[in-house]
Scaffold this motif. Structure first.
Motif: not given
Length: 309
Positions: A166, A177, A180-181, A185-187, A190
């Motif tokens: 990232h 990905d 996120r899945e 949450v977005d990186l 995290l």
């Protein structure tokens, strides 16, 4: 001594309870685990998890032996003793035995016989017992200091690899990905998400199967590194124990379900030193065995509260 045994396997991921009568399971329950007895709130969290399990088992007998294998007991013996004292207050518990989940894993897998057992779940530990009953433990130091190759370790390595990608500090990986899945949450969010969890190692360990299943060079490298770490742990346990190869060996714990991505490279590195055995049982079977037999080679590692012993 009562014929009823309530055997408990308390790990960082989950807490399982098996009520047994004359060797037959007559009741079962599960609850979330606890962060380990070495944790600042470990004793309280462990007691809470165990009481949730006991409350769920229908028709709990009026008297029973309560036998517990708890994560962190080996590195925090005072906490194990404190937990035993608290559990002695559980209604109906006429005898209490508390030991490490690594000890119950060994007893369950090899039935009290000499050899090496690798227990891998959220944490990782190898235990060895020689012909004289001497006990050797390698790793199991918790997520901050050890547990190398464990579910928590694999999960964290996967999350770190995703963050490196990232940032542009590391190679691209499908794990970005997958984070996120899996967590939703977005990186960038995290670290906050993980920091808000009561048991971050458990949350990270939940990502280990995702890493194992990912078709990706980065993920494959993490699994290979985990296998190498576990191999070092097993070989160190063999060397320190003084047991001459090939050593009776069994593997137990939920992480064994990851299969070939982890076990194939592990077997390749330790195959020359081991005599692989199918585990006779799991840690909850080991807890039941230790409840019945206070004369095994593992007895020095068990804290008991009872007028019987």
């Amino acid at each position: 001594m009562t014929n009823h045994i309530l055997a408990i396997d308390l790990g960082k991921t989950g807490c399982r309870g098996s009520l047994r009568m004359d060797g037959n399971q007559v009741g079962y329950a599960e609850a979330p685990g606890a962060p380990g007895l070495a944790h600042a709130t470990g004793v309280t969290a462990a007691e809470r998890a165990i009481r949730v399990v006991t409350d769920q088992i229908a028709a709990l007998p009026t008297t029973f032996t309560l036998s517990v294998g708890a994560a962190g007991a080996a590195s925090a013996p005072d906490a194990a003793a404190a937990l035993a004292r608290r559990l002695a207050e559980v209604p109906g518990a006429t005898a209490v035995a508390v030991t490490s989940d690594a000890v119950t894993a060994h007893a369950g897998a090899l039935g009290g016989s000499p050899g090496v057992v690798l227990a891998i779940g959220t944490g990782a530990v190898a235990t060895a017992v020689d012909d004289a009953g001497r006990f050797t433990r390698v790793d199991g130091w918790g997520p901050q200091l050890g547990d190398e190759g464990s579910g928590g370790w694999i999960g964290l390595e996967g999350l770190r690899a995703a963050l490196r990608a990232h940032d542009g500090r590391g190679p691209r990986t499908i794990l970005v990905d997958k984070v996120r899945e899996h967590y939703g949450v977005d990186l960038d969010a995290l670290p906050k998400y993980l920091g808000e969890q009561d048991n971050p190692a458990l949350v990270a360990a939940d990502f280990a199967p995702v890493v194992a299943a990912a078709v990706d060079d980065t993920a494959a490298a993490i699994m290979t590194a985990a296998a190498r770490a576990l191999a070092r742990t097993v070989l160190a346990a063999i060397e320190r124990s003084g047991i001459r190869p090939p050593v009776p060996y069994a593997i137990t714990g939920g992480l064994a379900k990851l299969g070939a991505p982890l076990l194939d490279p592990l077997d390749h590195q330790i195959g020359h030193a081991i005599d692989r055995r199918d585990p006779l049982g799991d840690p909850i079977d080991g807890a039941a065995l230790l409840a019945l037999d206070p004369a095994t080679a593992l007895e020095a590692l068990v804290t008991r509260i009872s007028d019987t012993y």
